[in-house]
Scaffold this motif. Structure first.
Motif, PDB file in Angstrom:
ATOM      1  N   ARG A   1       1.940 -11.862   1.963  1.00 57.52           N
ATOM      2  CA  ARG A   1       1.857 -11.027   3.147  1.00 57.52           C
ATOM      3  C   ARG A   1       3.022 -10.944   3.919  1.00 57.52           C
ATOM      4  NH1 ARG A   1      -3.746 -13.746   5.851  1.00 57.52           N
ATOM      5  NH2 ARG A   1      -5.106 -12.621   4.767  1.00 57.52           N
ATOM      6  N   GLN A   2       4.142 -12.063   3.859  1.00 57.54           N
ATOM      7  CA  GLN A   2       5.303 -11.576   4.584  1.00 57.54           C
ATOM      8  C   GLN A   2       6.233 -10.505   3.959  1.00 57.54           C
ATOM      9  OE1 GLN A   2       6.094 -13.069   7.544  1.00 57.54           O
ATOM     10  NE2 GLN A   2       7.582 -11.578   7.285  1.00 57.54           N
ATOM     11  N   VAL A   3       6.158 -10.428   2.529  1.00 56.47           N
ATOM     12  CA  VAL A   3       7.076  -9.642   2.038  1.00 56.47           C
ATOM     13  C   VAL A   3       6.321  -8.070   2.138  1.00 56.47           C
ATOM     14  CG1 VAL A   3       7.712  -8.452  -0.293  1.00 56.47           C
ATOM     15  CG2 VAL A   3       8.007 -10.954   0.277  1.00 56.47           C
TER      16      VAL A   3
ATOM     17  N   GLN B   1       4.283  -6.989   4.627  1.00 56.37           N
ATOM     18  CA  GLN B   1       4.188  -6.840   6.058  1.00 56.37           C
ATOM     19  C   GLN B   1       5.894  -6.247   6.617  1.00 56.37           C
ATOM     20  OE1 GLN B   1       2.591  -9.814   7.977  1.00 56.37           O
ATOM     21  NE2 GLN B   1       0.674  -9.615   7.429  1.00 56.37           N
ATOM     22  N   THR B   2       6.725  -7.110   5.923  1.00 48.78           N
ATOM     23  CA  THR B   2       8.222  -7.007   6.137  1.00 48.78           C
ATOM     24  C   THR B   2       8.550  -5.533   5.782  1.00 48.78           C
ATOM     25  OG1 THR B   2       8.802  -8.897   6.482  1.00 48.78           O
ATOM     26  CG2 THR B   2      10.619  -7.694   5.977  1.00 48.78           C
ATOM     27  N   TYR B   3       8.184  -5.102   4.551  1.00 50.72           N
ATOM     28  CA  TYR B   3       8.624  -3.786   3.951  1.00 50.72           C
ATOM     29  C   TYR B   3       7.811  -2.846   4.611  1.00 50.72           C
ATOM     30  CZ  TYR B   3      12.480  -6.069   1.474  1.00 50.72           C
ATOM     31  OH  TYR B   3      13.573  -6.635   1.392  1.00 50.72           O
ATOM     32  N   ARG B   4       6.560  -3.024   4.978  1.00 53.80           N
ATOM     33  CA  ARG B   4       5.771  -1.944   5.618  1.00 53.80           C
ATOM     34  C   ARG B   4       6.568  -1.517   6.889  1.00 53.80           C
ATOM     35  NH1 ARG B   4      -0.721  -3.686   4.959  1.00 53.80           N
ATOM     36  NH2 ARG B   4      -0.865  -2.960   2.765  1.00 53.80           N
ATOM     37  N   SER B   5       7.018  -2.588   7.506  1.00 51.83           N
ATOM     38  CA  SER B   5       7.680  -2.357   8.941  1.00 51.83           C
ATOM     39  C   SER B   5       9.143  -1.483   8.599  1.00 51.83           C
ATOM     40  CB  SER B   5       7.974  -3.694   9.452  1.00 51.83           C
ATOM     41  OG  SER B   5       8.612  -3.472  10.810  1.00 51.83           O
TER      42      SER B   5
ATOM     43  N   ARG C   1       0.172   0.739  -5.436  1.00 53.89           N
ATOM     44  CA  ARG C   1       0.555  -0.005  -6.682  1.00 53.89           C
ATOM     45  C   ARG C   1       1.745  -1.140  -6.704  1.00 53.89           C
ATOM     46  NH1 ARG C   1       1.110   4.897 -10.984  1.00 53.89           N
ATOM     47  NH2 ARG C   1       1.334   3.124 -12.327  1.00 53.89           N
ATOM     48  N   ILE C   2       2.495  -0.753  -5.749  1.00 51.70           N
ATOM     49  CA  ILE C   2       3.592  -1.894  -5.717  1.00 51.70           C
ATOM     50  C   ILE C   2       3.048  -3.043  -5.157  1.00 51.70           C
ATOM     51  CG2 ILE C   2       5.926  -2.282  -4.425  1.00 51.70           C
ATOM     52  CD1 ILE C   2       6.156  -0.561  -6.974  1.00 51.70           C
ATOM     53  N   GLU C   3       2.529  -3.010  -3.864  1.00 51.81           N
ATOM     54  CA  GLU C   3       2.011  -4.130  -3.081  1.00 51.81           C
ATOM     55  C   GLU C   3       0.798  -4.707  -3.948  1.00 51.81           C
ATOM     56  OE1 GLU C   3       0.407  -2.437   0.742  1.00 51.81           O
ATOM     57  OE2 GLU C   3       2.580  -2.034   1.132  1.00 51.81           O
TER      58      GLU C   3
END
Length: 219
Positions: free
Chosen positions: A93-95, A97-101, A186-188
């Protein structure tokens, strides 16, 4: 004194907002203190007094929760795993959410691109601060001992940074269209699977132990 403190907070916010606008408009290489000061309606001298120099201003910006999440002890207490299998969910989740941001913020993407540049003092300063903040996140959310979470995170976060930069440049990777939501889904999904596998390995290996404060919750 209270009024002065409030005024400084408001002034700092204007400066940060002006910096963010300039990064969006000009990119990190086009940043100029004159334009930032003009947009913020302050003097360059004031910015230097608050932040030291342009590198200091960017470093301050990178440490704000608008770029990286800021976890207080109270927040960390609420995201600790209840079950051992919860580790994967916290990590992925942290990864994600961080990269969505990062992907939703042009200034964030621009500063992420700076980490790839060599022999540039500002790029070096940006890269060091980005790495410092990513390291902080990894260390706060590791929860285990005897397992190289930093190396795992370097692979995961390094890959996500690269993919985010390639998406910014409108380039596919291994045929995946990173400009599309389907490509990022697909990445997520893969990030989730990888962390679930890491979690399984971590809790099944005798040499790896959960932090004592978490063991206490499960005793």
């Amino acid at each position: 004194m209270e009024v002065t403190s409030k005024n400084r907070t408001k002034t700092t916010q204007r400066i940060i907002d002006a910096l963010e606008d300039e990064i969006s408009d000009m990119g990190w290489q086009g940043l100029r203190m004159n334009r930032i000061a003009e947009k913020a309606n302050v003097s360059k001298t004031l910015i230097y007094r608050y932040f030291g120099n342009l590198d200091g201003l960017i470093s301050h910006y990178l440490q704000l929760d608008r770029f990286f999440p800021v976890f207080t002890d109270q927040i960390l207490a609420h995201i600790r795993p209840v079950e051992k299998s919860d580790l994967a969910r916290i990590w992925y989740r942290q990864v994600i959410q961080t990269y969505r941001s990062f992907r939703s913020s042009k200034p964030a993407r621009e500063l992420l691109k700076a980490t790839l540049f060599e022999h540039d003092p500002m790029a070096d300063a940006i890269s060091q601060t980005v790495d410092k903040e990513l390291t902080r996140l990894v260390e706060q959310l590791s929860f285990i001992e005897g397992f190289d979470t930093k190396a795992i995170s370097a692979v995961m976060l390094g890959g996500m940074s690269y993919l985010t930069i390639m998406a910014q440049n409108n380039r596919p990777v291994v045929g995946l269209d990173l400009r599309s939501e389907e490509g990022w889904k697909r990445i997520e999904d893969t990030i989730r699977l990888l962390y679930i596998a890491v979690n399984k390995l971590a809790i099944e290996t005798d040499e790896i132990k959960l932090e004592s404060q978490i063991d206490d919750q499960w005793s």
